[in-house]
Scaffold this motif. Structure first.
Motif, PDB file in Angstrom:
ATOM      1  N   ARG A  13       0.761  -1.265   0.218  1.00 28.38           N
ATOM      2  CA  ARG A  13       0.078   0.074  -0.035  1.00 28.38           C
ATOM      3  C   ARG A  13       1.059   1.305   0.045  1.00 28.38           C
ATOM      4  NH1 ARG A  13      -0.111  -2.094   4.927  1.00 28.38           N
ATOM      5  NH2 ARG A  13       0.488  -0.652   6.738  1.00 28.38           N
ATOM      6  N   HIS A  14       2.202   1.300   0.298  1.00 28.30           N
ATOM      7  CA  HIS A  14       3.037   2.192   0.563  1.00 28.30           C
ATOM      8  C   HIS A  14       4.112   2.336  -0.872  1.00 28.30           C
ATOM      9  CE1 HIS A  14       1.753   3.618   4.315  1.00 28.30           C
ATOM     10  NE2 HIS A  14       2.310   2.378   4.861  1.00 28.30           N
ATOM     11  N   THR A  44       9.529  -4.800  -7.187  1.00 28.02           N
ATOM     12  CA  THR A  44       8.733  -6.210  -7.687  1.00 28.02           C
ATOM     13  C   THR A  44       7.923  -6.320  -6.330  1.00 28.02           C
ATOM     14  OG1 THR A  44       8.836  -8.432  -8.094  1.00 28.02           O
ATOM     15  CG2 THR A  44      10.523  -7.618  -6.573  1.00 28.02           C
ATOM     16  N   ASP A  45       6.695  -6.742  -6.773  1.00 29.16           N
ATOM     17  CA  ASP A  45       5.900  -6.940  -5.894  1.00 29.16           C
ATOM     18  C   ASP A  45       5.567  -8.440  -5.472  1.00 29.16           C
ATOM     19  OD1 ASP A  45       4.224  -4.331  -5.608  1.00 29.16           O
ATOM     20  OD2 ASP A  45       2.950  -4.759  -7.438  1.00 29.16           O
ATOM     21  N   THR A  46       5.553  -8.460  -4.116  1.00 28.36           N
ATOM     22  CA  THR A  46       5.228 -10.058  -3.592  1.00 28.36           C
ATOM     23  C   THR A  46       3.789  -9.970  -2.955  1.00 28.36           C
ATOM     24  OG1 THR A  46       6.186  -9.679  -1.161  1.00 28.36           O
ATOM     25  CG2 THR A  46       7.774 -10.045  -3.021  1.00 28.36           C
ATOM     26  N   ALA A  47       3.590 -11.198  -2.343  1.00 30.65           N
ATOM     27  CA  ALA A  47       2.300 -11.344  -1.745  1.00 30.65           C
ATOM     28  C   ALA A  47       1.867 -10.197  -0.804  1.00 30.65           C
ATOM     29  CB  ALA A  47       2.193 -12.469  -0.960  1.00 30.65           C
ATOM     30  N   ASP A  48       2.695  -9.894  -0.060  1.00 33.62           N
ATOM     31  CA  ASP A  48       2.470  -8.691   1.051  1.00 33.62           C
ATOM     32  C   ASP A  48       3.429  -7.482   1.329  1.00 33.62           C
ATOM     33  OD1 ASP A  48       4.815 -10.051   1.647  1.00 33.62           O
ATOM     34  OD2 ASP A  48       4.168 -10.099   3.825  1.00 33.62           O
ATOM     35  N   HIS A  49       4.468  -7.289   0.188  1.00 33.31           N
ATOM     36  CA  HIS A  49       5.280  -6.059   0.144  1.00 33.31           C
ATOM     37  C   HIS A  49       5.666  -5.989  -1.080  1.00 33.31           C
ATOM     38  CE1 HIS A  49       8.517  -9.145   1.066  1.00 33.31           C
ATOM     39  NE2 HIS A  49       9.071  -8.444   0.243  1.00 33.31           N
ATOM     40  N   LEU A  86       9.136   1.454   5.785  1.00 31.16           N
ATOM     41  CA  LEU A  86      10.396   0.949   4.968  1.00 31.16           C
ATOM     42  C   LEU A  86      10.977   0.018   6.320  1.00 31.16           C
ATOM     43  CD1 LEU A  86      12.485   0.748   2.772  1.00 31.16           C
ATOM     44  CD2 LEU A  86      13.631   2.590   3.957  1.00 31.16           C
ATOM     45  N   THR A  87      11.211  -1.075   5.605  1.00 33.96           N
ATOM     46  CA  THR A  87      12.380  -2.540   6.198  1.00 33.96           C
ATOM     47  C   THR A  87      13.736  -2.078   5.414  1.00 33.96           C
ATOM     48  OG1 THR A  87      10.343  -3.554   7.314  1.00 33.96           O
ATOM     49  CG2 THR A  87      12.722  -4.580   6.963  1.00 33.96           C
ATOM     50  N   PRO A  88      14.520  -1.459   5.764  1.00 34.02           N
ATOM     51  CA  PRO A  88      15.671  -1.390   5.017  1.00 34.02           C
ATOM     52  C   PRO A  88      16.661  -2.325   5.127  1.00 34.02           C
ATOM     53  CG  PRO A  88      16.038   0.313   6.762  1.00 34.02           C
ATOM     54  CD  PRO A  88      14.610  -0.448   6.745  1.00 34.02           C
ATOM     55  N   SER A  89      17.706  -2.619   4.070  1.00 34.29           N
ATOM     56  CA  SER A  89      18.816  -3.141   4.366  1.00 34.29           C
ATOM     57  C   SER A  89      19.860  -2.275   4.749  1.00 34.29           C
ATOM     58  CB  SER A  89      19.466  -3.694   3.062  1.00 34.29           C
ATOM     59  OG  SER A  89      20.743  -4.296   3.336  1.00 34.29           O
ATOM     60  N   THR A  90      20.406  -2.519   5.784  1.00 32.67           N
ATOM     61  CA  THR A  90      21.502  -1.328   6.252  1.00 32.67           C
ATOM     62  C   THR A  90      22.791  -1.646   5.740  1.00 32.67           C
ATOM     63  OG1 THR A  90      22.025  -2.835   8.265  1.00 32.67           O
ATOM     64  CG2 THR A  90      20.246  -1.335   8.597  1.00 32.67           C
ATOM     65  N   LYS A  91      23.028  -2.536   4.855  1.00 33.76           N
ATOM     66  CA  LYS A  91      24.263  -2.396   3.925  1.00 33.76           C
ATOM     67  C   LYS A  91      24.020  -2.495   2.448  1.00 33.76           C
ATOM     68  CE  LYS A  91      27.110  -3.030   7.718  1.00 33.76           C
ATOM     69  NZ  LYS A  91      28.157  -2.265   7.968  1.00 33.76           N
ATOM     70  N   VAL A  92      25.119  -2.129   1.995  1.00 31.80           N
ATOM     71  CA  VAL A  92      24.950  -1.777   0.514  1.00 31.80           C
ATOM     72  C   VAL A  92      25.947  -2.781  -0.100  1.00 31.80           C
ATOM     73  CG1 VAL A  92      23.851   0.390   0.346  1.00 31.80           C
ATOM     74  CG2 VAL A  92      26.215  -0.006   0.360  1.00 31.80           C
ATOM     75  N   ASP A  93      25.741  -3.236  -1.342  1.00 33.87           N
ATOM     76  CA  ASP A  93      26.700  -3.832  -2.256  1.00 33.87           C
ATOM     77  C   ASP A  93      27.361  -3.057  -3.321  1.00 33.87           C
ATOM     78  OD1 ASP A  93      26.533  -6.534  -1.064  1.00 33.87           O
ATOM     79  OD2 ASP A  93      24.474  -6.652  -2.199  1.00 33.87           O
ATOM     80  N   HIS A  94      28.699  -3.329  -3.522  1.00 31.36           N
ATOM     81  CA  HIS A  94      29.436  -2.363  -4.708  1.00 31.36           C
ATOM     82  C   HIS A  94      29.987  -3.405  -5.462  1.00 31.36           C
ATOM     83  CE1 HIS A  94      29.367   0.212  -1.218  1.00 31.36           C
ATOM     84  NE2 HIS A  94      29.378   1.324  -2.019  1.00 31.36           N
ATOM     85  N   HIS A  95      30.136  -3.124  -6.829  1.00 34.30           N
ATOM     86  CA  HIS A  95      30.537  -4.086  -7.936  1.00 34.30           C
ATOM     87  C   HIS A  95      31.170  -2.996  -8.965  1.00 34.30           C
ATOM     88  CE1 HIS A  95      28.060  -7.232  -6.641  1.00 34.30           C
ATOM     89  NE2 HIS A  95      27.128  -6.588  -6.318  1.00 34.30           N
TER      90      HIS A  95
END
Length: 106
Positions: A13-14, A44-49, A86-95
């Motif tokens: 919904r958000h 991408t949408d999942t069932a609940d988020h 928001l449920t965030p990842s607190t880490k990021v990836d670099h490539h």
């Protein structure tokens, strides 16, 4: 070129509200940093988020640090993220980009 990726998810919904929020925060702020090359928002949408992936492109590691600070593995989060639950990842990836081509419209 360096790619920085971050993930997070919000209740479905958000999704529209969080996309606008991310455009006005992460996209706008990263674009203002010298050495920023571009950005993408994927979702991408999942069932609940709705899961978001925020991708930024950088010329150098120094440019990444100008955006992220010295701990480049820490996510850059913004005031207002909590409004969209928001449920965030607190880490990021670099490539490092080894090869790239422009996407074509089908």
């Amino acid at each position: 070129m360096i790619v920085r990726t971050w993930k997070g998810h919000v209740p479905r919904r958000h999704a529209d509200g969080f996309e606008k929020h991310l455009l006005s925060t992460g996209v706008t702020e990263s674009a203002a940093v010298p050495g920023h090359v571009g950005a993408q928002i994927l979702w991408t949408d999942t069932a609940d988020h709705t899961e978001f992936v925020f991708i930024t492109y950088w010329r150098t590691w120094d440019a990444v640090r100008r955006f992220a600070g010295e701990d480049i593995t820490a996510a850059v989060l913004y005031r207002g993220d909590e409004q969209d639950e928001l449920t965030p990842s607190t880490k990021v990836d670099h490539h490092r980009v080894a090869f790239s081509s422009e996407p074509r419209n089908p």
